[in-house]
Scaffold this motif. Structure first.
Motif, mmCIF file in Angstrom:
data_model
loop_
_atom_site.group_PDB
_atom_site.id
_atom_site.type_symbol
_atom_site.label_atom_id
_atom_site.label_comp_id
_atom_site.label_asym_id
_atom_site.label_seq_id
_atom_site.Cartn_x
_atom_site.Cartn_y
_atom_site.Cartn_z
ATOM 1 N N ARG A 175 -5.334 9.031 7.329
ATOM 2 C CA ARG A 175 -4.867 7.717 6.894
ATOM 3 C C ARG A 175 -4.208 6.985 8.053
ATOM 4 N NH1 ARG A 175 -0.314 5.734 3.744
ATOM 5 N NH2 ARG A 175 0.028 4.504 5.630
ATOM 6 N N LYS A 192 -0.566 -4.063 7.436
ATOM 7 C CA LYS A 192 0.577 -3.501 6.711
ATOM 8 C C LYS A 192 1.200 -4.511 5.756
ATOM 9 C CE LYS A 192 1.891 -0.091 7.021
ATOM 10 N NZ LYS A 192 1.349 1.065 6.229
ATOM 11 N N PRO A 193 1.496 -4.066 4.521
ATOM 12 C CA PRO A 193 2.286 -4.937 3.655
ATOM 13 C C PRO A 193 3.758 -4.754 4.045
ATOM 14 C CG PRO A 193 1.629 -2.948 2.477
ATOM 15 C CD PRO A 193 1.168 -2.789 3.892
ATOM 16 N N GLU A 211 -5.466 0.601 4.029
ATOM 17 C CA GLU A 211 -5.223 -0.410 2.988
ATOM 18 C C GLU A 211 -5.922 -1.735 3.258
ATOM 19 O OE1 GLU A 211 -1.128 -0.914 1.832
ATOM 20 O OE2 GLU A 211 -1.542 -2.822 0.824
ATOM 21 N N GLN A 251 -7.983 1.469 0.319
ATOM 22 C CA GLN A 251 -6.716 1.598 -0.401
ATOM 23 C C GLN A 251 -6.237 0.239 -0.907
ATOM 24 O OE1 GLN A 251 -3.789 4.088 1.517
ATOM 25 N NE2 GLN A 251 -2.110 2.729 0.932
ATOM 26 N N GLY A 256 -2.812 -1.228 -2.194
ATOM 27 C CA GLY A 256 -1.408 -0.830 -2.130
ATOM 28 C C GLY A 256 -0.655 -1.138 -3.414
ATOM 29 N N ALA A 257 0.530 -0.527 -3.504
ATOM 30 C CA ALA A 257 1.348 -0.669 -4.706
ATOM 31 C C ALA A 257 1.630 -2.136 -5.039
ATOM 32 C CB ALA A 257 2.651 0.089 -4.513
ATOM 33 N N ARG A 258 1.873 -2.952 -4.017
ATOM 34 C CA ARG A 258 2.167 -4.368 -4.264
ATOM 35 C C ARG A 258 0.978 -5.112 -4.841
ATOM 36 N NH1 ARG A 258 4.347 -1.952 -0.758
ATOM 37 N NH2 ARG A 258 6.557 -2.031 -0.237
ATOM 38 N N LYS A 273 -3.024 2.552 -5.702
ATOM 39 C CA LYS A 273 -1.643 3.021 -5.813
ATOM 40 C C LYS A 273 -0.939 2.326 -6.975
ATOM 41 C CE LYS A 273 0.252 4.653 -2.046
ATOM 42 N NZ LYS A 273 0.964 4.721 -0.738
ATOM 43 N N ARG A 330 3.212 6.893 -6.510
ATOM 44 C CA ARG A 330 4.017 6.780 -5.291
ATOM 45 C C ARG A 330 5.447 6.323 -5.583
ATOM 46 N NH1 ARG A 330 6.406 2.546 -4.621
ATOM 47 N NH2 ARG A 330 5.881 1.960 -2.504
ATOM 48 N N HIS A 376 6.206 7.623 0.536
ATOM 49 C CA HIS A 376 6.768 6.338 0.121
ATOM 50 C C HIS A 376 7.685 6.510 -1.089
ATOM 51 C CE1 HIS A 376 3.475 5.006 2.717
ATOM 52 N NE2 HIS A 376 4.323 4.043 3.028
ATOM 53 N N MET A 426 -0.887 12.479 -0.322
ATOM 54 C CA MET A 426 -1.009 11.626 0.865
ATOM 55 C C MET A 426 0.363 11.606 1.542
ATOM 56 S SD MET A 426 -2.691 7.974 1.570
ATOM 57 C CE MET A 426 -1.606 6.811 0.777
HETATM 58 C C1 PEP Z 1 0.960 2.820 2.422
HETATM 59 O O1 PEP Z 1 0.463 3.807 1.859
HETATM 60 O O2 PEP Z 1 0.742 2.556 3.599
HETATM 61 C C2 PEP Z 1 1.850 1.913 1.673
HETATM 62 C C3 PEP Z 1 2.294 0.792 2.194
HETATM 63 O O3 PEP Z 1 2.179 2.370 0.440
HETATM 64 P P1 PEP Z 1 2.611 1.585 -0.892
HETATM 65 O O4 PEP Z 1 1.575 0.536 -1.147
HETATM 66 O O5 PEP Z 1 2.634 2.659 -1.924
HETATM 67 O O6 PEP Z 1 3.981 1.010 -0.646
#
Ligand code: PEP
Ligand code: MN
Length: 343
Positions: free
Chosen positions: A128, A133-134, A166, A184, A186-188, A209, A239, A277, A301
């Motif tokens: 991974r 990035k969020p 992601e 991926q 992401g959680a958001r 996620k 997560r 996370h 993960m």
């Molecule tokens: C990630 O896995 O890189 C991540 C940002 O995770 P999450 O979306 O769960 O915050």
């Protein structure tokens, strides 16, 4: 509603049922062709569907309603565990747990190659690394974008591991799909239905996620969207949820371990856990990894870096590869114990 065709129903009979559902009711369908029988799931508002009419069509064994709003991912729709095969790595069912590892963000060629090499030696299966990035702050490191995607793909090839990264927004879907083996969400973005549907069209496995505020039903409802949009291969990932009260001082989120057996009962899809996370601190990754596998997770993960102190994101939660090796070894033992109990 689902329509179960008789064993040996002909292609024509199956196609006639599908055509009737589409033409008479304007619905879409999802079909599962099992070894013996074909199952047709209806997608959309079924209120107007004439249940009795469907049951008497040639080749139909029976039609029944599934009460759950997330029926396409439900075990009553498809009872067998789904095993997702990504370049030979199998995730789900009774397969050994799968370990996905790598840095939070891809920072340089040297960094991702070194981490890939180390996690491979430690026994990880999938690489991974974040490219887009969020981030909460616009002033934080946002990821290297396409350059990172390319590095991730090359490192994956070099060390013979499929990759996951992601897709943060709809504009990146095709670009990320060009490079990564698993996409991926992401959680958001768990609630972002346009993104989910766009990602589903790529016909690559999805790692979805759970949002930190989502109940299990919402998690499965948005997974259902991915399946309804055409992706049959969704890996769910727990997560952590928003911590309450003073919990915030101790862990980043609260890992919901009970979600694992609940989701395994509800759905045939694999469920993995991201302890990194969830807790946000490296000293807890070992114990939470063991707990997740004991609870039945199909994999983990975990964020890994050779020098977390110098990492550009999530340093405090990244472990080193030696710790990863210890985790993989103990988790494999726990998996074997679980497995014996079930037999
Ligand atoms: C990630 O896995 O890189 C991540 C940002 O995770 P999450 O979306 O769960 O915050
Ligand atoms: Mn991270």
């Amino acid at each position: 509603m689902v329509v179960i065709m008789k064993p040996g129903a002909s292609e024509k009979e199956i196609n006639d049922v599908i055509a009737l559902i589409k033409n008479n009711y304007g619905l879409r369908v999802d079909t599962i062709k099992g070894a013996f029988q074909t199952i047709i799931g209806l997608i959309g508002d079924e209120d107007a569907v004439d249940f009795d009419l469907l049951e008497i069509l040639p080749g139909v064994e029976r039609a029944h309603r599934i009460q759950s709003p997330h029926k396409l991912v439900n075990r009553t729709y498809f009872p067998e565990d789904k095993i997702i095969n990504v370049k030979g790595v199998k995730i789900g069912g009774n397969e050994k747990p799968v370990f996905i590892a790598g840095p939070c963000s891809i920072e340089s060629r040297h960094q991702i190659y070194r981490i890939a090499s180390e996690i491979k030696t430690a026994g990880a299966h999938i690489l991974r690394g974040g490219a887009f990035k969020p981030r909460t702050s616009v002033h934080s490191f946002q990821g290297l974008g396409e350059e990172a995607l390319e590095l991730l793909a090359r490192a994956g090839e070099e060390f013979d591991m499929p990759t996951v990264t992601e897709v943060r927004g709809e504009t990146q879907v095709k670009l990320v799909a060009k490079y990564a083996d698993i996409l991926q969400i992401g959680a958001r973005n768990m609630y972002n239905q346009d993104l989910i549907e766009e990602v589903s069209k790529q016909k690559k496995p999805i790692l979805l996620k759970r949002n930190f505020g989502a109940g299990i039903d919402d998690f499965l409802n948005f997974c259902e969207r991915a399946v309804a949009a055409g992706s049959k291969e969704v890996i769910l990932c727990e997560r952590g949820l928003l911590p309450i009260g003073k919990g915030r001082q101790h862990t980043r989120y609260m890992l919901d371990l009970s979600a694992i057996p609940v989701i395994k009962k509800e759905s045939y899809l694999p469920i993995i856990v991201d302890p990194s996370h969830a807790v946000g601190r490296r000293d807890l990754i070992y114990s939470m990894s063991k707990a997740a596998i004991a609870a039945g997770a199909h994999g983990l993960m975990i964020e890994v870096h050779y020098n977390p102190e110098e990492a550009l994101s999530d340093g405090p939660q990244m472990i080193r590869s030696g710790e990863l090796r210890r985790i993989i070894s103990v988790c494999n033992e726990i998996f074997m114990l679980n497995h014996h109990e079930e037999e």
